[in-house]
Design an enzyme around this catalytic site. Structure first.
Site, PDB file in Angstrom:
ATOM      1  N   THR A  10      31.464  49.073  41.449  1.00  0.00           N
ATOM      2  CA  THR A  10      30.795  49.455  42.698  1.00  0.00           C
ATOM      3  C   THR A  10      31.864  49.624  43.766  1.00  0.00           C
ATOM      4  OG1 THR A  10      28.894  48.163  42.024  1.00  0.00           O
ATOM      5  CG2 THR A  10      29.007  48.777  44.351  1.00  0.00           C
TER       6      THR A  10
ATOM      7  N   CYS B 142      27.021  40.549  43.637  1.00  0.00           N
ATOM      8  CA  CYS B 142      26.822  41.933  44.102  1.00  0.00           C
ATOM      9  C   CYS B 142      26.190  42.064  45.487  1.00  0.00           C
ATOM     10  CB  CYS B 142      25.989  42.702  43.084  1.00  0.00           C
ATOM     11  SG  CYS B 142      26.893  42.959  41.548  1.00  0.00           S
TER      12      CYS B 142
HETATM   13  P1  NAD Z   1      34.238  40.706  36.594  1.00  0.00           P
HETATM   14  O1  NAD Z   1      35.022  40.070  37.648  1.00  0.00           O
HETATM   15  O2  NAD Z   1      33.321  39.897  35.726  1.00  0.00           O
HETATM   16  O3  NAD Z   1      35.215  41.498  35.612  1.00  0.00           O
HETATM   17  C1  NAD Z   1      36.245  42.329  36.046  1.00  0.00           C
HETATM   18  C2  NAD Z   1      37.331  42.334  34.973  1.00  0.00           C
HETATM   19  O4  NAD Z   1      38.305  43.332  35.303  1.00  0.00           O
HETATM   20  C3  NAD Z   1      38.098  41.017  34.855  1.00  0.00           C
HETATM   21  O5  NAD Z   1      38.019  40.546  33.512  1.00  0.00           O
HETATM   22  C4  NAD Z   1      39.526  41.380  35.243  1.00  0.00           C
HETATM   23  O6  NAD Z   1      40.503  40.638  34.524  1.00  0.00           O
HETATM   24  C5  NAD Z   1      39.571  42.853  34.863  1.00  0.00           C
HETATM   25  N1  NAD Z   1      40.629  43.629  35.515  1.00  0.00           N
HETATM   26  C6  NAD Z   1      41.030  43.623  36.803  1.00  0.00           C
HETATM   27  N2  NAD Z   1      42.022  44.523  37.000  1.00  0.00           N
HETATM   28  C7  NAD Z   1      42.253  45.114  35.806  1.00  0.00           C
HETATM   29  C8  NAD Z   1      43.133  46.150  35.370  1.00  0.00           C
HETATM   30  N3  NAD Z   1      43.970  46.757  36.209  1.00  0.00           N
HETATM   31  N4  NAD Z   1      43.113  46.514  34.080  1.00  0.00           N
HETATM   32  C9  NAD Z   1      42.256  45.916  33.214  1.00  0.00           C
HETATM   33  N5  NAD Z   1      41.374  44.947  33.573  1.00  0.00           N
HETATM   34  C10 NAD Z   1      41.374  44.551  34.854  1.00  0.00           C
HETATM   35  O7  NAD Z   1      33.403  41.856  37.323  1.00  0.00           O
HETATM   36  P2  NAD Z   1      31.925  42.409  36.964  1.00  0.00           P
HETATM   37  O8  NAD Z   1      30.881  41.466  37.412  1.00  0.00           O
HETATM   38  O9  NAD Z   1      31.920  42.913  35.563  1.00  0.00           O
HETATM   39  O10 NAD Z   1      31.863  43.654  37.980  1.00  0.00           O
HETATM   40  C11 NAD Z   1      32.653  44.807  37.795  1.00  0.00           C
HETATM   41  C12 NAD Z   1      32.186  45.854  38.798  1.00  0.00           C
HETATM   42  O11 NAD Z   1      30.854  46.235  38.509  1.00  0.00           O
HETATM   43  C13 NAD Z   1      32.191  45.383  40.254  1.00  0.00           C
HETATM   44  O12 NAD Z   1      32.545  46.452  41.076  1.00  0.00           O
HETATM   45  C14 NAD Z   1      30.751  45.007  40.485  1.00  0.00           C
HETATM   46  O13 NAD Z   1      30.379  45.138  41.834  1.00  0.00           O
HETATM   47  C15 NAD Z   1      30.018  46.024  39.650  1.00  0.00           C
HETATM   48  N6  NAD Z   1      28.701  45.585  39.182  1.00  0.00           N
HETATM   49  C16 NAD Z   1      28.525  44.305  38.741  1.00  0.00           C
HETATM   50  C17 NAD Z   1      27.272  43.917  38.283  1.00  0.00           C
HETATM   51  C18 NAD Z   1      27.034  42.510  37.819  1.00  0.00           C
HETATM   52  O14 NAD Z   1      25.866  42.142  37.664  1.00  0.00           O
HETATM   53  N7  NAD Z   1      28.050  41.715  37.576  1.00  0.00           N
HETATM   54  C19 NAD Z   1      26.197  44.833  38.250  1.00  0.00           C
HETATM   55  C20 NAD Z   1      26.430  46.133  38.689  1.00  0.00           C
HETATM   56  C21 NAD Z   1      27.684  46.499  39.147  1.00  0.00           C
END
Ligand code: NAD
Length: 476
Positions: free
Chosen positions: A123, A287
């Site tokens: 996001t 979020c």
């Molecule tokens: P998270 O923090 O659980 O996971 C993110 C992952 O990205 C981590 O494991 C981190 O080590 C990895 N990472 C960071 N930089 C990196 C790089 N350069 N190369 C490879 N890996 C890297 O995050 P999440 O909850 O999965 O959310 C991810 C995105 O999706 C966010 O923008 C969030 O707003 C959006 N989102 C989340 C949800 C939810 O319910 N969690 C729902 C919809 C959208």
């Protein structure tokens, strides 16, 4: 298709597992070597129903693998998803450093062997599609200056709407799939990628049945900017709807109405709908807070004051403190009292503690001199690890939390809490106060079990003769 998913958090791991289930060949990449090692051993880094089974199935068919270096997977892929975290900075802006680093590395890994689509699933604020395109170009220019004109790619925005706790179901049976892109070639590739999902032609995995009557999932294509805005608009609306229900519930308490009846009454209006109208101690999770702050920030950048969004954020922060007020009303003094928290995760069926109301409530109670105990069926190991300074006493069961406590606070509406023996719990307490922060229990049943019960907006429960009421909607 060959797919790379960058980031193996809640979104990336579920996306990778589901795309593999649909028949694509997926590599999940993360810079966190411990997560990748665990995934390669078949262990999911997060608790999410059905995810382990889907990952095991994908591994057994050779449909998924894991890596810490994105170079080879990106080189071999048609579609590269960015699913890295975008947490809020103290200013409210999202931290885009993970996104920026991923986009640059993707560029550096590309060659001219095929057209690729770089898809933003994280996001990100409006305009980030353009930013990703620029960063990918810069990555290409640094790594392969001679070939830079021959390397072709498009950028798409594909916002994610999954909910933690039902992420696999949400991903396989989405209400809609939104894809924004500036070029037709990228949109065509994305349509092809999502064809099995849009047409719902796949066989449902064991234990994750297709909702009755679902024949297709609409694939809505838009401009890049609209797709980015759709995600923020959706989350801001949902947070506002919960905030509205909470505000009405607070008023219900004052005027003597029952919020469950009021919500059922307004939810029957099809323009309003019954979902997300469950009063409680406020939303949490990674979020809503971050996405409201990001949109407020975007509004400010354009000289626009988004008063509705700002109020929705403030109302939620205040809602969490209602638990403290209710405890003070019942116990007067909190110093030295033992307060038990039932639930720590920001919602049931997840171990996610990001922006969990439990944390702010526990911190406030501890600051006020109370002793705080807690039990959560899943999130305690994560809490111990992530909050080492939070001086909670972790218990093995709800019964242990209740024993000799001065009050219980229901924070997370885990299903197993519904089946608790309330009479036994109340009897074991020093003072049987129950603050039901999610309106999980029936007030009359709780009172009959011996509790001094208080819910959210449910203080008055007297019904006029002949009123039929309705089932209380399940809490948010
Ligand atoms: P998270 O923090 O659980 O996971 C993110 C992952 O990205 C981590 O494991 C981190 O080590 C990895 N990472 C960071 N930089 C990196 C790089 N350069 N190369 C490879 N890996 C890297 O995050 P999440 O909850 O999965 O959310 C991810 C995105 O999706 C966010 O923008 C969030 O707003 C959006 N989102 C989340 C949800 C939810 O319910 N969690 C729902 C919809 C959208």
């Amino acid at each position: 298709m060959r797919i790379t998913v960058i980031g193996t958090g809640y979104v990336g791991t579920v996306t990778g597992a589901c795309l593999s289930y649909l028949g694509h060949r997926v590599t999940c990449v993360d810079t966190d070597a411990a997560k990748i090692e665990a995934l390669a051993r078949g262990q999911s880094p997060i608790y999410e129903p059905h995810l382990d089974a889907l990952l095991a199935l994908a591994a057994a068919h050779g449909g998924i693998d894991f890596a810490t270096d994105l170079s080879l997977p990106v080189e071999q892929s048609d579609v590269i998803f960015i699913a890295v975290g975008t947490p809020a900075l103290p200013s409210g802006e999202p931290n885009l450093t993970y996104l920026e680093s991923a986009a640059r590395s993707i560029g550096a890994a590309m060659d001219d062997s095929r057209f690729r689509v770089v898809v933003n699933k994280s996001t990100v604020p409006v305009g980030c599609g353009n930013l990703v395109e620029t960063l990918v170009r810069e990555g290409i220019a640094e790594a392969r200056p001679a070939e830079r004109r021959a390397i072709r790619f498009g950028v798409a925005s594909n916002p994610e709407f999954l909910r933690e706790g039902s992420a696999v179901t949400d991903s396989l049976y989405p209400d809609r799939i939104v894809v924004g892109a500036a070029d037709e070639q990228s949109l065509d590739i994305m349509r092809e990628l999502y064809r099995p999902l849009a047409a719902q032609t796949f066989e449902p995995p064991a234990g994750v049945p297709r909702p009755a009557g679902m024949a297709a999932a609409p694939l809505f294509t838009t401009s890049l900017t609209s797709a980015e805005m759709i995600k923020y608009a959706a989350n801001n609306f949902l947070a506002m709807k919960i905030g509205f229900a909470n505000e009405i519930a607070n008023l219900c308490e004052r005027v003597g109405a029952d919020s469950a009846e009021v919500m059922t009454g307004i939810g029957l209006d099809s323009r309003i709908g019954s979902k997300f109208l469950n009063p409680g101690l406020g939303w949490g999770g990674s979020c809503f807070g971050k996405d409201i702050q990001a949109l407020v920030h975007t509004a400010r950048e354009y000289g626009y004051s988004s008063r509705l969004l700002e109020a929705s954020y403030t109302v939620n922060c205040e809602q969490r403190q209602i638990v403290i007020q209710k405890l003070q009303e019942k116990l007067h003094i909190l110093k030295g009292r033992t307060i038990g928290l039932l639930g720590l995760a920001f919602k049931p069926e997840t171990d996610d503690l990001r922006d969990a109301p439990s944390l702010s409530i526990a911190a406030r109670l501890l600051q006020m001199g109370a002793r705080v105990r807690a039990y959560d069926p899943i999130a305690m190991p994560a809490c111990r690890k992530q909050q080492p300074d939070l001086k909670l006493r972790y218990c093995e069961s709800a019964e242990e939390v209740a024993a000799d406590a001065d009050a219980l606070v229901l924070v997370t509406e885990w299903r197993q809490f519904r089946d608790l023996d309330l009479r036994k719990l109340a009897r074991s307490m020093s003072r049987p106060v129950l603050v039901d922060g999610r309106n999980l229990f029936d007030p009359e049943t709780a009172a009959a079990a011996g509790f001094e019960y208080t819910g959210i907006g449910r203080a008055a429960r007297a019904r006029s003769a002949g009123a039929t009421g309705g089932d209380a909607p399940s809490p948010n």
